[in-house]
Design a protein around this motif. Structure first.
Motif, mmCIF file in Angstrom:
data_model
loop_
_atom_site.group_PDB
_atom_site.id
_atom_site.type_symbol
_atom_site.label_atom_id
_atom_site.label_comp_id
_atom_site.label_asym_id
_atom_site.label_seq_id
_atom_site.Cartn_x
_atom_site.Cartn_y
_atom_site.Cartn_z
ATOM 1 N N LYS A 58 31.624 -70.549 38.092
ATOM 2 C CA LYS A 58 30.290 -70.204 38.579
ATOM 3 C C LYS A 58 29.909 -68.735 38.385
ATOM 4 O O LYS A 58 28.920 -68.278 38.935
ATOM 5 N N GLU A 59 30.683 -67.990 37.632
ATOM 6 C CA GLU A 59 30.339 -66.601 37.345
ATOM 7 C C GLU A 59 30.309 -66.383 35.840
ATOM 8 O O GLU A 59 31.102 -66.973 35.101
ATOM 9 N N TRP A 60 29.391 -65.521 35.408
ATOM 10 C CA TRP A 60 29.269 -65.179 34.000
ATOM 11 C C TRP A 60 30.111 -63.954 33.707
ATOM 12 O O TRP A 60 29.981 -62.931 34.366
ATOM 13 N N LYS A 61 30.978 -64.080 32.714
ATOM 14 C CA LYS A 61 31.798 -62.968 32.260
ATOM 15 C C LYS A 61 31.330 -62.582 30.858
ATOM 16 O O LYS A 61 30.905 -63.439 30.088
ATOM 17 N N ILE A 62 31.443 -61.291 30.536
ATOM 18 C CA ILE A 62 30.979 -60.811 29.235
ATOM 19 C C ILE A 62 32.181 -60.451 28.371
ATOM 20 O O ILE A 62 33.128 -59.807 28.835
ATOM 21 N N TYR A 63 32.109 -60.857 27.095
ATOM 22 C CA TYR A 63 33.175 -60.619 26.123
ATOM 23 C C TYR A 63 32.612 -59.881 24.911
ATOM 24 O O TYR A 63 31.436 -60.007 24.588
ATOM 25 N N TRP A 64 33.466 -59.127 24.228
ATOM 26 C CA TRP A 64 33.110 -58.481 22.963
ATOM 27 C C TRP A 64 34.047 -59.025 21.891
ATOM 28 O O TRP A 64 35.140 -59.511 22.185
ATOM 29 N N GLN A 65 33.613 -58.961 20.626
ATOM 30 C CA GLN A 65 34.394 -59.509 19.519
ATOM 31 C C GLN A 65 34.962 -58.386 18.663
ATOM 32 O O GLN A 65 34.254 -57.462 18.270
ATOM 33 N N ASP A 66 36.271 -58.479 18.363
ATOM 34 C CA ASP A 66 36.896 -57.470 17.501
ATOM 35 C C ASP A 66 36.664 -57.811 16.028
ATOM 36 O O ASP A 66 36.058 -58.829 15.693
ATOM 37 N N SER A 67 37.159 -56.956 15.149
ATOM 38 C CA SER A 67 36.922 -57.124 13.710
ATOM 39 C C SER A 67 37.603 -58.365 13.132
ATOM 40 O O SER A 67 37.277 -58.792 12.028
ATOM 41 N N LYS A 68 38.520 -58.957 13.869
ATOM 42 C CA LYS A 68 39.209 -60.176 13.412
ATOM 43 C C LYS A 68 38.581 -61.439 13.988
ATOM 44 O O LYS A 68 39.085 -62.532 13.795
ATOM 45 N N GLY A 69 37.476 -61.270 14.718
ATOM 46 C CA GLY A 69 36.778 -62.425 15.268
ATOM 47 C C GLY A 69 37.316 -62.904 16.609
ATOM 48 O O GLY A 69 36.898 -63.942 17.104
ATOM 49 N N LYS A 70 38.217 -62.156 17.218
ATOM 50 C CA LYS A 70 38.788 -62.542 18.514
ATOM 51 C C LYS A 70 37.946 -61.941 19.645
ATOM 52 O O LYS A 70 37.567 -60.779 19.594
ATOM 53 N N TRP A 71 37.670 -62.755 20.659
ATOM 54 C CA TRP A 71 36.864 -62.325 21.797
ATOM 55 C C TRP A 71 37.747 -61.747 22.892
ATOM 56 O O TRP A 71 38.829 -62.272 23.164
ATOM 57 N N HIS A 72 37.248 -60.666 23.543
ATOM 58 C CA HIS A 72 37.994 -59.982 24.605
ATOM 59 C C HIS A 72 37.095 -59.793 25.823
ATOM 60 O O HIS A 72 35.955 -59.337 25.693
ATOM 61 N N PHE A 73 37.638 -60.094 26.997
ATOM 62 C CA PHE A 73 36.930 -59.909 28.252
ATOM 63 C C PHE A 73 36.725 -58.416 28.509
ATOM 64 O O PHE A 73 37.636 -57.612 28.323
ATOM 65 N N ILE A 74 35.524 -58.040 28.925
ATOM 66 C CA ILE A 74 35.223 -56.639 29.247
ATOM 67 C C ILE A 74 35.435 -56.475 30.750
ATOM 68 O O ILE A 74 34.594 -56.869 31.560
ATOM 69 N N ASP A 75 36.580 -55.899 31.104
ATOM 70 C CA ASP A 75 36.950 -55.876 32.518
ATOM 71 C C ASP A 75 36.216 -54.842 33.363
ATOM 72 O O ASP A 75 36.304 -54.881 34.584
ATOM 73 N N ASP A 76 35.470 -53.927 32.738
ATOM 74 C CA ASP A 76 34.708 -52.994 33.562
ATOM 75 C C ASP A 76 33.268 -53.466 33.795
ATOM 76 O O ASP A 76 32.451 -52.734 34.343
ATOM 77 N N ILE A 77 32.970 -54.705 33.411
ATOM 78 C CA ILE A 77 31.704 -55.341 33.776
ATOM 79 C C ILE A 77 32.058 -56.476 34.735
ATOM 80 O O ILE A 77 32.719 -57.436 34.362
ATOM 81 N N GLU A 78 31.631 -56.313 35.957
ATOM 82 C CA GLU A 78 31.955 -57.275 37.010
ATOM 83 C C GLU A 78 31.350 -58.647 36.707
ATOM 84 O O GLU A 78 30.154 -58.734 36.387
ATOM 85 N N PRO A 79 32.133 -59.741 36.774
ATOM 86 C CA PRO A 79 31.549 -61.076 36.629
ATOM 87 C C PRO A 79 30.440 -61.269 37.667
ATOM 88 O O PRO A 79 30.513 -60.720 38.770
ATOM 89 N N ASN A 80 29.411 -62.038 37.303
ATOM 90 C CA ASN A 80 28.253 -62.183 38.179
ATOM 91 C C ASN A 80 27.707 -63.597 38.050
ATOM 92 O O ASN A 80 27.670 -64.154 36.958
ATOM 93 N N GLU A 81 27.257 -64.162 39.163
ATOM 94 C CA GLU A 81 26.663 -65.501 39.134
ATOM 95 C C GLU A 81 25.308 -65.516 38.447
ATOM 96 O O GLU A 81 24.846 -66.556 38.003
ATOM 97 N N ASP A 82 24.658 -64.351 38.353
ATOM 98 C CA ASP A 82 23.318 -64.258 37.773
ATOM 99 C C ASP A 82 23.401 -63.922 36.279
ATOM 100 O O ASP A 82 23.767 -62.807 35.906
ATOM 101 N N PHE A 83 23.058 -64.883 35.444
ATOM 102 C CA PHE A 83 23.102 -64.696 33.996
ATOM 103 C C PHE A 83 22.209 -63.545 33.547
ATOM 104 O O PHE A 83 22.574 -62.744 32.688
ATOM 105 N N GLU A 84 21.015 -63.454 34.132
ATOM 106 C CA GLU A 84 20.057 -62.424 33.717
ATOM 107 C C GLU A 84 20.586 -61.011 33.983
ATOM 108 O O GLU A 84 20.306 -60.089 33.209
ATOM 109 N N THR A 85 21.349 -60.834 35.047
ATOM 110 C CA THR A 85 21.971 -59.530 35.322
ATOM 111 C C THR A 85 22.920 -59.163 34.191
ATOM 112 O O THR A 85 22.927 -58.027 33.700
ATOM 113 N N GLN A 86 23.705 -60.132 33.736
ATOM 114 C CA GLN A 86 24.670 -59.884 32.664
ATOM 115 C C GLN A 86 23.948 -59.611 31.342
ATOM 116 O O GLN A 86 24.349 -58.735 30.585
ATOM 117 N N LEU A 87 22.899 -60.352 31.066
ATOM 118 C CA LEU A 87 22.113 -60.140 29.841
ATOM 119 C C LEU A 87 21.507 -58.734 29.834
ATOM 120 O O LEU A 87 21.505 -58.058 28.808
#
Length: 129
Positions: free
Chosen positions: A87-116
């Motif tokens: 029930k929370e949106w987490k944000i990930y970034w993609q490295d040059s090899k196409g692997k996704w990584h969780f961005i731990d300094d962005i707090e997960p949030n139930e509100d999608f628009e906040t994350q966007l």
């Protein structure tokens, strides 16, 4: 005859979890993303840059598209990925090899628009340019 090594174990689904988001959530996210992608790029550069998205399961991938150099083809570059997890949106970034990584300094949030909004604002230059 099947052998036990031929059986692939499926990832267990936790209580209350499904492999994709419910229809209401998906339609809401599509409405938010349709509006965002239409308004993200100034009119005078829309022939050179587009913003799009893909929804797959519980993942929403924000994509920047640019016209290829000396080509009619558009090149897609993932900007960020939003993942719905318990029930929370987490944000990930993609490295040059196409692997996704969780961005731990962005707090997960139930509100999608906040994350966007965090991604749209760049988060210290992490997402754009």
């Amino acid at each position: 005859m099947r052998h036990h090594r031929d059986i692939i174990k499926a990832k267990p689904i936790r209580a209350g979890e499904t492999e994709s988001m419910d229809d209401f959530t998906k339609k809401r996210i599509m409405k938010i993303m349709d509006q965002y992608t239409q308004n993200a790029i100034p009119e005078h550069v829309k022939s050179q840059i587009r913003i799009s998205y893909k929804i797959r399961g519980k993942h929403v991938t924000l994509i920047e598209e640019r016209q290829g150099y000396k080509s009619d083809q558009w090149v897609q570059m993932p900007v960020a990925q939003f993942r719905l997890d318990e029930k929370e949106w987490k944000i990930y970034w993609q490295d040059s090899k196409g692997k996704w990584h969780f961005i731990d300094d962005i707090e997960p949030n139930e509100d999608f628009e906040t994350q966007l909004k965090i991604v749209d604002e760049g988060h210290n230059g992490m997402f754009w340019g």
